[in-house]
Write a protein that holds these residues in place. Structure first.
Motif, PDB file in Angstrom:
ATOM      1  N   TYR A 109     -22.050  53.045   6.288  1.00 38.86           N
ATOM      2  CA  TYR A 109     -22.124  54.197   7.180  1.00 38.86           C
ATOM      3  C   TYR A 109     -23.239  55.145   6.775  1.00 38.86           C
ATOM      4  O   TYR A 109     -23.474  55.393   5.595  1.00 38.86           O
ATOM      5  N   THR A 117     -21.188  55.802   2.372  1.00 36.15           N
ATOM      6  CA  THR A 117     -19.790  55.432   2.541  1.00 36.15           C
ATOM      7  C   THR A 117     -19.781  53.986   3.012  1.00 36.15           C
ATOM      8  O   THR A 117     -20.542  53.618   3.907  1.00 36.15           O
ATOM      9  N   VAL A 119     -17.070  50.853   4.163  1.00 33.94           N
ATOM     10  CA  VAL A 119     -15.707  50.451   4.479  1.00 33.94           C
ATOM     11  C   VAL A 119     -15.640  48.933   4.374  1.00 33.94           C
ATOM     12  O   VAL A 119     -16.429  48.220   5.000  1.00 33.94           O
ATOM     13  N   LYS A 129     -10.502  49.128   2.965  1.00 29.94           N
ATOM     14  CA  LYS A 129     -10.733  49.958   1.772  1.00 29.94           C
ATOM     15  C   LYS A 129     -12.056  50.703   1.935  1.00 29.94           C
ATOM     16  O   LYS A 129     -13.100  50.085   2.160  1.00 29.94           O
ATOM     17  N   GLU A 130     -12.019  52.017   1.816  1.00 33.95           N
ATOM     18  CA  GLU A 130     -13.214  52.858   1.874  1.00 33.95           C
ATOM     19  C   GLU A 130     -13.677  53.158   0.448  1.00 33.95           C
ATOM     20  O   GLU A 130     -12.863  53.524  -0.404  1.00 33.95           O
ATOM     21  N   HIS A 132     -17.132  54.924  -1.921  1.00 37.07           N
ATOM     22  CA  HIS A 132     -18.293  55.810  -1.856  1.00 37.07           C
ATOM     23  C   HIS A 132     -19.218  55.466  -3.016  1.00 37.07           C
ATOM     24  O   HIS A 132     -18.758  55.350  -4.162  1.00 37.07           O
ATOM     25  N   VAL A 159      -5.826  54.774   3.953  1.00 37.57           N
ATOM     26  CA  VAL A 159      -6.962  54.618   4.858  1.00 37.57           C
ATOM     27  C   VAL A 159      -7.169  55.946   5.579  1.00 37.57           C
ATOM     28  O   VAL A 159      -6.244  56.455   6.221  1.00 37.57           O
ATOM     29  N   VAL A 163     -11.442  56.125   9.840  1.00 40.49           N
ATOM     30  CA  VAL A 163     -11.898  54.739   9.649  1.00 40.49           C
ATOM     31  C   VAL A 163     -11.397  53.857  10.787  1.00 40.49           C
ATOM     32  O   VAL A 163     -10.190  53.781  11.041  1.00 40.49           O
ATOM     33  N   THR A 174     -20.346  57.886  10.626  1.00 40.68           N
ATOM     34  CA  THR A 174     -19.034  58.459  10.348  1.00 40.68           C
ATOM     35  C   THR A 174     -18.668  59.479  11.418  1.00 40.68           C
ATOM     36  O   THR A 174     -19.513  60.193  11.911  1.00 40.68           O
TER      37      THR A 174
END
Length: 176
Positions: A109, A117, A119, A129-130, A132, A159, A163, A174
């Motif tokens: 993203y 970010t 995902v 699962k996110e 960073h 989550v 998302v 995002t």
């Protein structure tokens, strides 16, 4: 999954070159990456990763799939609390190991020059699962590191509401 003949030949060439020329720490890291790359399913990608963001994301997925908590923790931002990073690695492996071993799509993203970010869509388990990631200097080198500050198992598997359920729904922007 067996390595493809072209990958085996490339890996053999790299190994021969390293054996003839000696092996530095960077060479060892390159060899580990090549070995991991050839022994895991390919990562599907949506969005616009940089070479660095793609590389570290692949390593996160591989280390989760292989249950390698130490290697996963080594990818954490060194400015973070080490105990929290270790617990986060354990949580991610416990929650996502099965899914990370199969088909995974990583959606990158926003613009990735200063942070990104990502995902992860784990198709076999329908998990999301996110993570960073951000660039930093480690030992004078520019590297990407993962924010690993989810020592609570519930937080590690939560989550975020923004998302999407499937990759590509937001066009890799995002919606926060």
């Amino acid at each position: 999954m067996r390595p493809r003949p072209v990958l085996r030949a490339a890996l053999a060439s790299v190994l021969a070159l390293v054996a003839l020329s000696g092996c530095s720490a960077d060479d060892e890291a390159d060899l580990r990456y090549a070995g991991d790359y050839s022994s895991h399913p390919p990562l599907a990608v949506v969005g616009y990763p940089s070479m660095g963001t793609l590389g570290i994301t692949q390593q996160v997925v591989w280390h989760i799939a292989d249950g390698k908590a130490g290697e996963l923790t080594s990818l954490a931002d060194p400015d973070q609390d080490k105990a929290a990073a270790e617990k986060t690695a354990d949580n991610w492996i416990a929650a996502f190991r099965k899914g990370a071993g199969g088909k995974v799509t990583a959606e990158f993203y926003d613009e990735g020059s200063y942070r990104q970010t990502v995902v992860l869509y784990l198709h076999g388990t329908s998990q999301i699962k996110e993570i960073h990631i951000r660039p930093m200097s480690v030992d004078g080198k520019g590297v990407w590191r993962v924010i690993m500050a989810e020592p609570d198992p519930g937080e590690a598997t939560a989550v975020a509401p923004w998302v999407p359920k499937t990759p590509g729904e937001l066009g890799s922007k995002t919606a926060r």
